[in-house]
Design a protein around this motif. Structure first.
Motif, short mmCIF file in Angstrom:
data_model
loop_
_atom_site.label_atom_id
_atom_site.label_comp_id
_atom_site.label_asym_id
_atom_site.label_seq_id
_atom_site.Cartn_x
_atom_site.Cartn_y
_atom_site.Cartn_z
N MET A 1 -2.38 0.27 -12.34
CA MET A 1 -0.96 0.15 -12.02
C MET A 1 -0.20 1.39 -12.49
SD MET A 1 0.34 -2.35 -10.35
CE MET A 1 -0.97 -2.64 -9.21
N THR A 2 0.89 1.67 -11.80
CA THR A 2 1.65 2.88 -12.14
C THR A 2 2.37 2.70 -13.48
OG1 THR A 2 3.33 4.42 -11.41
CG2 THR A 2 3.74 2.12 -10.90
N ASP A 3 2.51 3.82 -14.21
CA ASP A 3 3.33 3.72 -15.41
C ASP A 3 4.66 4.42 -15.17
OD1 ASP A 3 2.29 6.23 -15.27
OD2 ASP A 3 1.21 6.14 -17.19
N LEU A 4 4.96 4.68 -13.87
CA LEU A 4 6.23 5.31 -13.54
C LEU A 4 7.36 4.28 -13.59
CD1 LEU A 4 5.25 7.40 -10.38
CD2 LEU A 4 5.76 8.28 -12.66
N ALA A 31 1.57 3.05 -1.71
CA ALA A 31 1.26 2.21 -2.88
C ALA A 31 -0.06 2.66 -3.51
CB ALA A 31 1.20 0.75 -2.47
N LYS A 32 -1.02 2.97 -2.64
CA LYS A 32 -2.33 3.42 -3.13
C LYS A 32 -2.18 4.75 -3.87
CE LYS A 32 -6.95 3.65 -1.34
NZ LYS A 32 -7.70 3.94 -0.15
N LYS A 33 -1.45 5.65 -3.23
CA LYS A 33 -1.26 6.99 -3.79
C LYS A 33 -0.60 6.93 -5.17
CE LYS A 33 0.99 11.37 -2.98
NZ LYS A 33 1.87 12.17 -2.15
N HIS A 34 0.41 6.07 -5.30
CA HIS A 34 1.14 6.01 -6.56
C HIS A 34 0.62 4.91 -7.48
CE1 HIS A 34 3.86 9.10 -5.24
NE2 HIS A 34 4.08 8.45 -4.12
N ASP A 40 6.52 -2.61 -5.28
CA ASP A 40 7.15 -1.54 -6.08
C ASP A 40 7.71 -0.45 -5.16
OD1 ASP A 40 6.37 -2.68 -8.55
OD2 ASP A 40 4.34 -1.88 -8.26
N ILE A 41 6.94 -0.16 -4.09
CA ILE A 41 7.39 0.88 -3.14
C ILE A 41 8.66 0.42 -2.43
CG2 ILE A 41 6.76 2.19 -1.05
CD1 ILE A 41 5.05 3.04 -3.38
N ARG A 60 6.64 -1.56 12.17
CA ARG A 60 5.36 -1.77 11.43
C ARG A 60 5.60 -1.69 9.92
NH1 ARG A 60 1.78 2.50 14.52
NH2 ARG A 60 0.33 2.08 12.82
N GLY A 61 6.91 -1.69 9.53
CA GLY A 61 7.23 -1.69 8.10
C GLY A 61 7.05 -0.33 7.44
N ARG A 62 6.92 0.72 8.26
CA ARG A 62 6.77 2.05 7.68
C ARG A 62 8.15 2.65 7.41
NH1 ARG A 62 3.06 4.94 12.01
NH2 ARG A 62 4.91 4.34 13.20
N ALA A 63 8.22 3.69 6.60
CA ALA A 63 9.53 4.26 6.23
C ALA A 63 9.57 5.76 6.51
CB ALA A 63 9.80 4.00 4.76
N ALA A 64 10.77 6.23 6.90
CA ALA A 64 10.93 7.67 7.18
C ALA A 64 12.24 8.18 6.58
CB ALA A 64 10.93 7.91 8.69
#
Ligand code: BTN
Length: 332
Positions: A1-4, A31-34, A40-41, A60-64
């Motif tokens: 899990m991220t600690d950010l 989510a995978k990358k971070h 959380d994203i 498709r729930g993607r963001a730009a």
């Protein structure tokens, strides 16, 4: 899990999305990358939207990334900032009492050289001679630059003059021809005040510890934004150019100019800036009266010396003056 923290995660996501504006990013991949969950994203994206970022979502729930707000946010100011060190550390606030007061505290605590403090509004913005600086929300830029110059305290007022030259250049960059500097620290457009500088110094044993260059800029004020007591004397970049100004863009341009002039100042004092300083001056060659806390001197302003003092030819001879409130007696 991220600690950010959520804010740090938002910064990372913003940086990612911004690399390809209008491109839709898959949130599961983010989510995978971070190394965090998709929730959380989504939370981080929601934080960005709440600040004012325009972030689109597709079916498709993607963001730009679409657009950024013109707010004095650290992420905006540092994004593509073309300076070597000025503005690399940004302390950004929605409201503070005075960015200069805060900058002094940060300098005492060891803030890096060239750090800036900005606020969207100030409740006790300090002006010269104990006055207040009118600081309405999201109209102006209220800025303090923290510097650790290795100069004698007597040279520090020259920094106000050097900063005024940078300001005049930044305003002129917007196509204005009637930008003037009214010694020691006012930047005028069409004879009305568009910006003021308050340089504050901390010195010890004859050495400068730090200098805070505090600058109040009237950027997007309209005529009715000024209170009655200053409206006849004040203007803004928006009024002068007749268009809304992107404040972050202005600030980035100004910081770039300021850094160049500051480095020049450190190298050769006001010598290198002298030609511009005199060309912009609203006072040279004019009949003026200068009020130094009740002591009034009248004469012709003939020069600004290398310590940033005003040189006035009076009936008693030449006088070199380091502070005061100037009034032009005879208009050209
Ligand atoms: C003047 O009197 O003309 C100088 C005004 C300087 C105002 C600026 S706003 C940002 C910084 N923080 C302050 O409290 N004052 C300066």
């Amino acid at each position: 899990m991220t600690d950010l923290s959520p804010d740090a995660l938002s910064d990372k996501i913003l940086a990612d999305l911004r690399r390809r504006p209008s491109h839709f990013f898959d949130l599961a991949q983010q989510a995978k990358k971070h190394r965090c969950g998709k929730a959380d994203i989504l939370f981080a994206i929601d934080l960005l939207r709440r600040v004012g970022y325009d972030i689109a979502a597709d079916d498709r729930g993607r963001a730009a990334f679409v657009d950024a707000p013109d707010l004095l946010l650290a992420a905006e100011i540092t994004h593509r900032l073309k300076t070597a060190f000025i503005g690399h550390t940004v302390y950004a606030y929605k409201t503070v009492q005075s960015t200069n007061a805060l900058a002094a505290q940060l300098a005492d605590a060891g803030a890096p050289d060239g750090s800036i403090v900005v606020a969207e509004s100030q409740t006790r913005g300090r002006g010269r001679l104990g006055r207040r600086w009118y600081s309405p929300e999201e109209k102006g830029i209220y800025l303090s630059i923290i510097l650790y110059p290795k100069i004698e305290p007597v040279k520090a007022p020259g920094l106000s003059v050097a900063s005024a030259v940078s300001l005049a250049d930044a305003f002129t960059g917007y196509g204005l021809k009637n930008v003037r500097i009214k010694w020691p620290n006012d930047c005028l457009i069409k004879d009305r005040k568009a910006a003021g500088i308050l340089t504050e110094l901390s010195a010890e044993a004859g050495k400068v510890r730090y200098v805070i260059v505090g600058i109040g800029l009237n950027i997007n004020h309209t005529k009715t934004d000024f209170p009655p007591d200053i409206s006849a004397m004040a203007t803004s970049l928006r009024i002068a150019t007749r268009r809304k100004i992107h404040r972050v863009d202005f600030l980035q341009r100004f910081l770039r100019i300021f850094e160049k002039d500051y480095r020049r100042f450190l190298k050769s004092g006001l010598k290198g800036l002298r030609r511009k300083m005199l060309a912009y001056s609203a006072l040279i060659g004019r009949e003026i009266s200068l009020d130094m806390r009740g002591r009034v001197i009248t004469g012709t302003a003939v020069d600004i010396d290398l310590n940033g003092n005003l040189v006035v030819e009076t009936s008693q001879g030449r006088q070199i003056l380091n502070a005061g409130e100037v009034t032009v007696v005879k208009k050209r």
